[in-house]
Design a protein around this motif. Structure first.
Motif, mmCIF file in Angstrom:
data_model
loop_
_atom_site.group_PDB
_atom_site.id
_atom_site.type_symbol
_atom_site.label_atom_id
_atom_site.label_comp_id
_atom_site.label_asym_id
_atom_site.label_seq_id
_atom_site.Cartn_x
_atom_site.Cartn_y
_atom_site.Cartn_z
ATOM 1 N N ASP A 1 -15.960 -85.576 139.846
ATOM 2 C CA ASP A 1 -15.922 -84.476 140.964
ATOM 3 C C ASP A 1 -17.143 -84.632 141.464
ATOM 4 N N SER A 2 -17.144 -83.808 142.756
ATOM 5 C CA SER A 2 -18.642 -83.384 143.465
ATOM 6 C C SER A 2 -19.140 -82.121 143.284
ATOM 7 N N GLY A 3 -18.184 -80.734 142.755
ATOM 8 C CA GLY A 3 -18.699 -79.641 142.220
ATOM 9 C C GLY A 3 -18.323 -78.894 143.550
ATOM 10 N N VAL A 4 -17.773 -79.212 144.400
ATOM 11 C CA VAL A 4 -17.502 -77.841 145.625
ATOM 12 C C VAL A 4 -15.682 -78.732 145.461
ATOM 13 N N THR A 5 -15.063 -77.442 145.196
ATOM 14 C CA THR A 5 -13.671 -77.259 145.409
ATOM 15 C C THR A 5 -12.837 -77.027 147.161
ATOM 16 N N GLN A 6 -12.239 -77.807 147.212
ATOM 17 C CA GLN A 6 -11.256 -77.356 148.245
ATOM 18 C C GLN A 6 -10.006 -77.412 148.206
ATOM 19 N N THR A 7 -9.433 -76.537 148.079
ATOM 20 C CA THR A 7 -7.811 -76.318 148.326
ATOM 21 C C THR A 7 -6.871 -75.565 149.280
ATOM 22 N N PRO A 8 -6.063 -76.001 149.846
ATOM 23 C CA PRO A 8 -5.321 -77.110 148.697
ATOM 24 C C PRO A 8 -5.525 -78.450 149.714
ATOM 25 N N LYS A 9 -5.380 -79.800 148.720
ATOM 26 C CA LYS A 9 -5.767 -80.938 149.374
ATOM 27 C C LYS A 9 -4.387 -81.289 150.341
ATOM 28 N N HIS A 10 -3.537 -81.159 150.695
ATOM 29 C CA HIS A 10 -2.083 -81.695 151.525
ATOM 30 C C HIS A 10 -1.822 -80.326 151.976
ATOM 31 N N LEU A 11 -1.343 -80.212 153.204
ATOM 32 C CA LEU A 11 -0.580 -78.748 153.764
ATOM 33 C C LEU A 11 -0.090 -79.563 155.114
ATOM 34 N N ILE A 12 0.878 -78.557 155.105
ATOM 35 C CA ILE A 12 2.548 -79.116 156.257
ATOM 36 C C ILE A 12 2.836 -77.662 156.621
ATOM 37 N N THR A 13 2.225 -78.115 158.315
ATOM 38 C CA THR A 13 3.118 -76.749 158.617
ATOM 39 C C THR A 13 2.947 -76.921 160.132
ATOM 40 N N ALA A 14 3.694 -75.689 160.454
ATOM 41 C CA ALA A 14 4.479 -76.112 161.626
ATOM 42 C C ALA A 14 3.285 -75.309 162.946
ATOM 43 N N THR A 15 3.698 -76.241 164.153
ATOM 44 C CA THR A 15 3.403 -75.466 165.713
ATOM 45 C C THR A 15 3.369 -74.185 165.578
ATOM 46 N N GLY A 16 2.591 -73.290 165.302
ATOM 47 C CA GLY A 16 1.930 -72.001 165.928
ATOM 48 C C GLY A 16 1.399 -70.948 165.064
ATOM 49 N N GLN A 17 1.808 -71.729 163.612
ATOM 50 C CA GLN A 17 1.474 -70.887 162.713
ATOM 51 C C GLN A 17 0.586 -70.741 162.186
ATOM 52 N N ARG A 18 -0.365 -70.024 161.113
ATOM 53 C CA ARG A 18 -2.034 -69.402 160.844
ATOM 54 C C ARG A 18 -1.518 -70.369 159.256
ATOM 55 N N VAL A 19 -2.316 -70.971 159.031
ATOM 56 C CA VAL A 19 -3.346 -71.468 157.160
ATOM 57 C C VAL A 19 -4.570 -71.402 157.061
ATOM 58 N N THR A 20 -4.564 -70.772 155.862
ATOM 59 C CA THR A 20 -5.781 -70.839 155.173
ATOM 60 C C THR A 20 -6.132 -71.529 154.389
ATOM 61 N N LEU A 21 -7.491 -71.932 154.853
ATOM 62 C CA LEU A 21 -8.559 -73.401 153.749
ATOM 63 C C LEU A 21 -9.259 -73.033 153.227
ATOM 64 N N ARG A 22 -9.885 -73.613 151.707
ATOM 65 C CA ARG A 22 -10.438 -71.790 150.716
ATOM 66 C C ARG A 22 -11.082 -73.616 150.547
ATOM 67 N N CYS A 23 -12.766 -72.730 150.025
ATOM 68 C CA CYS A 23 -13.406 -73.625 149.380
ATOM 69 C C CYS A 23 -14.859 -72.865 148.361
ATOM 70 N N SER A 24 -14.480 -73.794 147.592
ATOM 71 C CA SER A 24 -15.579 -73.139 146.732
ATOM 72 C C SER A 24 -16.662 -73.849 146.840
ATOM 73 N N PRO A 25 -17.812 -73.328 146.727
ATOM 74 C CA PRO A 25 -19.190 -74.204 147.102
ATOM 75 C C PRO A 25 -20.107 -75.138 146.272
ATOM 76 N N ARG A 26 -21.015 -75.467 145.877
ATOM 77 C CA ARG A 26 -21.006 -76.572 144.464
ATOM 78 C C ARG A 26 -22.060 -75.172 143.877
ATOM 79 N N SER A 27 -21.825 -75.025 142.764
ATOM 80 C CA SER A 27 -22.763 -73.891 142.227
ATOM 81 C C SER A 27 -24.230 -73.604 142.230
ATOM 82 N N GLY A 28 -24.676 -72.425 142.288
ATOM 83 C CA GLY A 28 -25.907 -72.367 142.733
ATOM 84 C C GLY A 28 -26.231 -72.725 144.393
#
Lengths: 116, 109
Positions: A1-28
């Motif tokens: 675990d690097s301390g940086v958290t990304q979600t989701p790990k995998h995402l499958i979506t169709a053309t034209g759609q919108r998605v949001t990727l999330r990131c929590s940085p290392r503490s500090g």
């Protein structure tokens, strides 16, 4: 675990759609960076935020946007998705300038986006 | 527009030292030399960085020439798990890192 958290790990979506990727940085860490890695390309820098403010922009498309929230987590929004947007999206974080860090930039494990 | 130059690929025998060279002739006074590696689609992993002096940590050693125009990353006893793409990057401690194509290191049994 690097301390940086990304979600989701995998995402499958169709053309034209919108998605949001999330990131929590290392503490500090105050800076967050987003990178895109396609199959045939290296790691491309997209955008950097520092303590809530945009600090630098790279080759980020107008269909893409990002923000960093007061709790320092960041979101990358991808809209009007195209097949070519299929890629690994990495988030990295780093401490504030002048911080006596000895661990460099820390990357998350990425979000694999597949546009079908 | 990566600013460093690295060989495209290198091979190394397991248990031997792997020496990965990098040229960064345009490095400025406030820029560090960073080394990262990426193992098959995982997030890049920080290895080591330095400004002027040689550096060593539990993973590797970094030798920087006196004129700072080139450096060598040394993995003292390479294992199969060290097979990866190794990136040499010049950058400040507060800005983006620009990745090039890196060196594909293959460690053979």
């Amino acid at each position: 675990d690097s301390g940086v958290t990304q979600t989701p790990k995998h995402l499958i979506t169709a053309t034209g759609q919108r998605v949001t990727l999330r990131c929590s940085p290392r503490s500090g860490d105050l800076s967050v960076y987003w990178y895109q890695q396609s199959l045939d390309q290296g790691l491309q820098f997209l955008i950097q935020y520092y303590n809530g403010e945009e600090r630098a922009k790279g080759n980020i498309l107008e269909r893409f946007s990002a923000q960093q929230f007061p709790d320092l987590h960041s979101e990358l929004n991808l809209s009007s998705l195209e097949l070519g947007d299929s890629a690994l999206y990495f988030c990295a974080s780093s401490p504030s300038p002048g911080h006596p860090a000895n661990y460099g930039y820390t990357f998350g494990s990425g979000t694999r986006l597949t546009v079908v | 527009d990566a600013k460093t130059t690295q060989p495209t690929s290198m091979d190394c025998a397991e248990g031997r030292a792997a020496n990965l060279p990098c040229n960064h002739s345009t490095i400025s006074g406030n820029e560090y030399v960073y080394w990262y590696r990426q193992i098959h689609s995982q997030g890049p992993q920080y290895i080591i960085h330095g400004l002027k002096n040689n550096e060593t940590n539990e993973m590797a050693s970094l030798i920087i020439t006196e004129d700072r125009k080139s450096s060598t990353l040394i993995l003292p006893h390479a294992t199969l798990r060290d097979t990866a793409v190794y990136y040499c990057i010049q950058g400040t401690s507060y800005g983006k890192l620009t990745f090039g194509q890196g060196t594909i290191l293959t460690v053979h049994p």
